[in-house]
Design an enzyme around this catalytic site. Structure first.
Site, PDB file in Angstrom:
ATOM      1  CG  ASN A  12      -1.783   1.153   1.357  1.00  0.00           C
ATOM      2  OD1 ASN A  12      -1.377   2.287   1.091  1.00  0.00           O
ATOM      3  ND2 ASN A  12      -3.024   0.939   1.754  1.00  0.00           N
ATOM      4  CG  ASP A  14      -3.054   4.658   0.689  1.00  0.00           C
ATOM      5  OD1 ASP A  14      -3.152   4.503  -0.541  1.00  0.00           O
ATOM      6  OD2 ASP A  14      -3.868   4.175   1.507  1.00  0.00           O
ATOM      7  CG  HIS A  15       0.959   6.350   4.548  1.00  0.00           C
ATOM      8  ND1 HIS A  15       0.064   7.328   4.912  1.00  0.00           N
ATOM      9  CD2 HIS A  15       0.385   5.177   4.918  1.00  0.00           C
ATOM     10  CE1 HIS A  15      -0.986   6.773   5.501  1.00  0.00           C
ATOM     11  NE2 HIS A  15      -0.816   5.467   5.514  1.00  0.00           N
ATOM     12  CG  HIS A  48      -8.106   3.965   1.184  1.00  0.00           C
ATOM     13  ND1 HIS A  48      -8.258   3.803   2.534  1.00  0.00           N
ATOM     14  CD2 HIS A  48      -9.328   4.313   0.723  1.00  0.00           C
ATOM     15  CE1 HIS A  48      -9.524   4.046   2.879  1.00  0.00           C
ATOM     16  NE2 HIS A  48     -10.186   4.366   1.779  1.00  0.00           N
ATOM     17  NE  ARG A  50      -9.449   8.389   4.330  1.00  0.00           N
ATOM     18  CZ  ARG A  50      -9.761   7.570   5.344  1.00  0.00           C
ATOM     19  NH1 ARG A  50      -9.041   6.491   5.582  1.00  0.00           N
ATOM     20  NH2 ARG A  50     -10.764   7.846   6.138  1.00  0.00           N
ATOM     21  NE  ARG A  54      -7.711  11.307   5.355  1.00  0.00           N
ATOM     22  CZ  ARG A  54      -8.249  10.825   6.483  1.00  0.00           C
ATOM     23  NH1 ARG A  54      -7.509  10.127   7.315  1.00  0.00           N
ATOM     24  NH2 ARG A  54      -9.500  11.059   6.774  1.00  0.00           N
ATOM     25  CG  HIS A  55      -3.621   8.827   1.520  1.00  0.00           C
ATOM     26  ND1 HIS A  55      -4.454   8.100   0.721  1.00  0.00           N
ATOM     27  CD2 HIS A  55      -3.867   8.434   2.803  1.00  0.00           C
ATOM     28  CE1 HIS A  55      -5.176   7.294   1.472  1.00  0.00           C
ATOM     29  NE2 HIS A  55      -4.861   7.477   2.756  1.00  0.00           N
ATOM     30  CD  GLU A  75      -6.941  -0.405   1.158  1.00  0.00           C
ATOM     31  OE1 GLU A  75      -7.050   0.664   1.782  1.00  0.00           O
ATOM     32  OE2 GLU A  75      -6.128  -1.265   1.463  1.00  0.00           O
ATOM     33  CB  THR A 106      -9.434   1.635   7.340  1.00  0.00           C
ATOM     34  OG1 THR A 106      -8.922   2.183   6.127  1.00  0.00           O
ATOM     35  CG2 THR A 106     -10.768   0.972   7.096  1.00  0.00           C
ATOM     36  CD  GLU A 156      -6.914  -6.360   3.052  1.00  0.00           C
ATOM     37  OE1 GLU A 156      -6.826  -6.450   1.807  1.00  0.00           O
ATOM     38  OE2 GLU A 156      -6.375  -5.460   3.721  1.00  0.00           O
ATOM     39  CG  HIS A 199      -5.549  -1.592   9.167  1.00  0.00           C
ATOM     40  ND1 HIS A 199      -5.248  -0.918  10.318  1.00  0.00           N
ATOM     41  CD2 HIS A 199      -5.986  -0.661   8.289  1.00  0.00           C
ATOM     42  CE1 HIS A 199      -5.512   0.366  10.149  1.00  0.00           C
ATOM     43  NE2 HIS A 199      -5.959   0.542   8.924  1.00  0.00           N
TER      44      HIS A 199
HETATM   45  N1  PXP Z   1      -5.825  -3.095   4.094  1.00  0.00           N
HETATM   46  C1  PXP Z   1      -6.826  -2.178   4.229  1.00  0.00           C
HETATM   47  C2  PXP Z   1      -8.203  -2.593   3.892  1.00  0.00           C
HETATM   48  C3  PXP Z   1      -6.545  -0.846   4.624  1.00  0.00           C
HETATM   49  O1  PXP Z   1      -7.541   0.043   4.746  1.00  0.00           O
HETATM   50  C4  PXP Z   1      -5.200  -0.477   4.850  1.00  0.00           C
HETATM   51  C5  PXP Z   1      -4.878   0.938   5.189  1.00  0.00           C
HETATM   52  O2  PXP Z   1      -5.206   1.768   4.124  1.00  0.00           O
HETATM   53  C6  PXP Z   1      -4.203  -1.469   4.699  1.00  0.00           C
HETATM   54  C7  PXP Z   1      -4.548  -2.772   4.344  1.00  0.00           C
HETATM   55  C8  PXP Z   1      -2.771  -1.168   4.976  1.00  0.00           C
HETATM   56  O3  PXP Z   1      -2.645  -0.883   6.328  1.00  0.00           O
HETATM   57  P1  PXP Z   1      -1.272  -0.326   6.900  1.00  0.00           P
HETATM   58  O4  PXP Z   1      -0.989   0.938   6.148  1.00  0.00           O
HETATM   59  O5  PXP Z   1      -1.560  -0.101   8.340  1.00  0.00           O
HETATM   60  O6  PXP Z   1      -0.237  -1.382   6.635  1.00  0.00           O
END
Ligand code: PXP
Length: 250
Positions: A12, A14-15, A48, A50, A54-55, A75, A106, A156, A199
């Site tokens: 992921n 996003d960050h 993701h 959103r 935001r990202h 996502e 989330t 998931e 997560h």
């Molecule tokens: N899976 C889902 C459904 C999520 O919402 C997220 C966070 O966006 C992740 C996995 C990844 O989580 P993390 O960034 O905490 O590893």
């Protein structure tokens, strides 16, 4: 997934976008990270999109789906806007998550039971475009049963509670949550669902989650991007891959 195949690692990113957006500039570019992750042979990219952008922003989703051969797992919340985006861009998979504006990330899984009819209707156009459908759920058997009824082929499992309890060293509670995850994975597989997890995963918590025999894919973001600040992304992915492979029971 074939019996004995190795657990897929979806990253992921996003960050990377969070960091870019903090300055309102164009770097670091999430697509550049995707190109590096391709070379590191990860198994998929998770984004993701959103509601508040935001990202990850729309432009990222468009360019990443266009420019990578890796499966993209989008996502998103179950809104009409997101349904239109997904049916236009056709990612490999969509993972539906609950979304609240005020949350930092989330929180909790989807309440599939109470949204059953809405979700059935919502998911139909996605299935017609042959997008794989995953629902992010807590390890509760009734929610997993409902996920199967609404047409998901993947669940998931939310590993967030387990990961938090592990960090806090609440042993009795994290072992209890781990048991729930194990039971949920077993139950879901028996219903014919593919089991993913995600997560809050770190090098420590992934050891537990990757040992669940039914687990086929893990989606990990925040920890990997955070670690890569110190260690670089190549070393971080390599180390996470090693932890998963060492823990997986085939
Ligand atoms: N899976 C889902 C459904 C999520 O919402 C997220 C966070 O966006 C992740 C996995 C990844 O989580 P993390 O960034 O905490 O590893």
């Amino acid at each position: 997934m074939q019996e004995g195949a190795r657990i897929r690692l979806g990253v992921n990113i996003d960050h990377v976008a969070t960091l870019r957006n903090a300055r309102g500039t164009f770097y670091p570019d999430p697509l550049r990270m995707v190109k590096i992750l391709e070379k590191l042979k990860v198994d998929g990219i998770t984004l993701h999109l959103r509601e508040d952008r935001r990202h990850i922003i729309d432009k990222d989703v468009v360019s990443i789906i266009k420019e990578t051969n890796l499966p993209v797992n989008l996502e998103m919340a179950a809104t009409e806007e997101m349904q239109n985006i997904a049916t236009n861009l056709i990612p490999s998979a969509v993972c539906l998550v609950p979304e609240k504006r005020e949350e930092r990330t989330t929180e909790g899984g989807l309440d599939v039971i109470n949204e059953e009819e809405k979700l059935k209707t919502f998911l139909r156009p996605l299935a017609e475009k042959e997008i794989r459908i995953s629902l992010f759920v807590s390890p509760e058997l009734k929610q997993i049963e409902a996920a199967s009824r609404v047409g998901a082929t993947i669940v998931e499992l939310n590993t967030g509670t387990f990961c938090d309890l592990l960090i806090e060293q609440k042993k009795e509670r994290y072992l209890d949550e781990f048991k729930k995850l194990t039971k949920a994975a077993n139950f879901g597989k028996k219903l014919g669902l593919e089991i993913h997890g995600g997560h809050g995963l770190t090098y420590d918590s992934v050891k537990y989650i990757a040992s669940i025999p039914e687990m086929t894919e893990l989606n990990i973001g925040h920890f990997l991007i955070s670690e890569s600040v110190f260690d670089g992304i190549e070393k971080t992915i390599y180390k996470m891959r090693q932890e998963i492979d060492k823990s997986q029971k085939t």
